[in-house]
Write a protein that holds these residues in place. Sequence first.
Motif, mmCIF file in Angstrom:
data_model
loop_
_atom_site.group_PDB
_atom_site.id
_atom_site.type_symbol
_atom_site.label_atom_id
_atom_site.label_comp_id
_atom_site.label_asym_id
_atom_site.label_seq_id
_atom_site.Cartn_x
_atom_site.Cartn_y
_atom_site.Cartn_z
ATOM 1 N N ASN A 57 0.828 -1.194 0.000
ATOM 2 C CA ASN A 57 0.000 0.000 0.000
ATOM 3 C C ASN A 57 0.868 1.253 0.000
ATOM 4 O OD1 ASN A 57 0.834 0.570 2.629
ATOM 5 N ND2 ASN A 57 -1.020 -0.248 3.561
ATOM 6 N N GLU A 58 0.203 2.406 -0.058
ATOM 7 C CA GLU A 58 0.892 3.681 -0.221
ATOM 8 C C GLU A 58 1.843 3.973 0.930
ATOM 9 O OE1 GLU A 58 -1.043 7.375 -2.191
ATOM 10 O OE2 GLU A 58 -1.373 7.598 -0.029
ATOM 11 N N GLN A 107 3.254 1.883 3.051
ATOM 12 C CA GLN A 107 4.391 0.969 3.022
ATOM 13 C C GLN A 107 5.420 1.411 1.985
ATOM 14 O OE1 GLN A 107 1.858 -2.491 2.411
ATOM 15 N NE2 GLN A 107 2.713 -3.463 4.227
ATOM 16 N N GLY A 153 3.340 8.231 -3.610
ATOM 17 C CA GLY A 153 2.054 8.548 -3.004
ATOM 18 C C GLY A 153 1.412 9.755 -3.674
ATOM 19 N N PRO A 155 -0.583 -3.535 8.656
ATOM 20 C CA PRO A 155 -1.189 -4.250 7.529
ATOM 21 C C PRO A 155 -2.242 -5.258 7.983
ATOM 22 C CG PRO A 155 1.180 -4.117 7.252
ATOM 23 C CD PRO A 155 0.898 -3.604 8.630
ATOM 24 N N GLN A 195 -1.991 -8.786 -1.453
ATOM 25 C CA GLN A 195 -0.664 -8.193 -1.351
ATOM 26 C C GLN A 195 -0.604 -6.833 -2.025
ATOM 27 O OE1 GLN A 195 2.571 -10.790 -2.651
ATOM 28 N NE2 GLN A 195 3.090 -11.078 -0.502
ATOM 29 N N LEU A 219 -2.789 -4.674 -1.981
ATOM 30 C CA LEU A 219 -3.375 -3.727 -1.030
ATOM 31 C C LEU A 219 -2.509 -3.558 0.211
ATOM 32 C CD1 LEU A 219 -7.139 -4.786 -1.193
ATOM 33 C CD2 LEU A 219 -6.067 -2.776 -2.229
ATOM 34 N N GLY A 220 -1.397 -4.281 0.255
ATOM 35 C CA GLY A 220 -0.505 -4.158 1.394
ATOM 36 C C GLY A 220 -0.857 -5.049 2.562
ATOM 37 N N TRP A 221 -1.737 -6.021 2.363
ATOM 38 C CA TRP A 221 -2.130 -6.908 3.454
ATOM 39 C C TRP A 221 -1.020 -7.914 3.748
ATOM 40 C CZ3 TRP A 221 -7.899 -8.283 1.893
ATOM 41 C CH2 TRP A 221 -8.648 -7.099 1.877
ATOM 42 N N GLN A 241 -12.895 -5.725 1.844
ATOM 43 C CA GLN A 241 -12.653 -4.289 1.948
ATOM 44 C C GLN A 241 -13.907 -3.563 2.436
ATOM 45 O OE1 GLN A 241 -9.915 -2.718 1.751
ATOM 46 N NE2 GLN A 241 -10.570 -0.579 1.689
#
Length: 381
Positions: free
Chosen positions: A2-3, A5, A51, A205, A225, A227-229, A353
């Motif tokens: 994600n942004e 991270q 970002g 996360p 992943q 989405l940064g999870w 989500q």
Amino acid sequence: MNELQAILEGFESSQESGEITFLATVVKTQGSTYRRPGAKMFMTNTGRMIGTISAGCLENDVFEYTQQRMSDGKPILVTYDRTASEDILWGFGLGCNGVVQVLIERLERKSIPNAIAFTQECFHKKHLGIIATVFAFEGEVDVKLGSRLLLYPNGKIVTDIKDPNLIESLSADVQAAFVNQKSSVNNYQLPLGSAEVFIEVIQPPTPLVIFGAGYGAVPVAKFAQALGWDVTVVDCRANETTRARFPLGCDVILSNRDIIHKQIFIDVQTIAVVMTHNYLDDLEILKMMLPSPARYIGVLGTKYRTERLLQDLSSKGIVPTSEQLNRLYSPVGIDIGAETPEEIAIAIIAEIQAVLRNRNSNFLKNRNQPIHKSYQDNFNL
């Protein structure tokens, strides 16, 4: 990734190369805007940006501020007013009829309190954290633009704010933010002035556990992943070739249904998707997951199949409560007519989500309220 991270990684690489770095944060909005408070953009003196804080119309202008207005290293607050006629002249074209306030800061690794280091710790140790940032003040308030208060999970507070009245008010509000996990923009009326503060919840996360390692689980892991999870895959067939199918960064556990409970950790933030394609495996996993604190439990398969699973559990004396059933989603995913593994994965990720954001997955065209929650000022007298 994600942004946030990506920004953290960008900051680390910039320190190795010796670049001068800046961070722009949307701290307050009014009306309709593309990004909400908390949106961030990382910049270096060499022109690298990570970002976004708008739809692409403000980024270059914010970068110019870092080059022309921040030679002394002090933070600045910039206001972009789309409601004003000047916007047409300047040509920002925010695309929305609103006001955006952006705090721009030079990043220093040794600064105290250090919001970047604190955020890195939240991600690394996978815990919640609260950052309160002063972005405006009036009168005789013992504070500086960009002053902060950090709240750790153990209750520890680190701050460079000197005003005791502001610290007292903030301490109560950051504790509340830690409980309700909601960011806010607060306006504090103090004995000798006032201060505006953005209280931001730093979420680690999202932990996703996928039970089952078939080919249908691969796109679920990939989209999560993206989405940064934080993705964990549990292969109930204990197949050594499983790891090669999944993206790097996924934690793949080779197990079987009898010992899964000893190999994974489930907490209130955990999201779980059950897609083993094996009835007995699913039965054992549900037996473990329903009493767990997991926030979401999705089960692949028909509604009839899941009802049968629940009936078999009941026959063994395991009767789910209404609260547990509310966290159970089956058939898993939102209705988009999905057929292929990739389409099914999109439907699953979209439903998760929606649950994370407390939404109902309806068409936006049918929504009569604003898309985003309004960050109304909280006035503390």
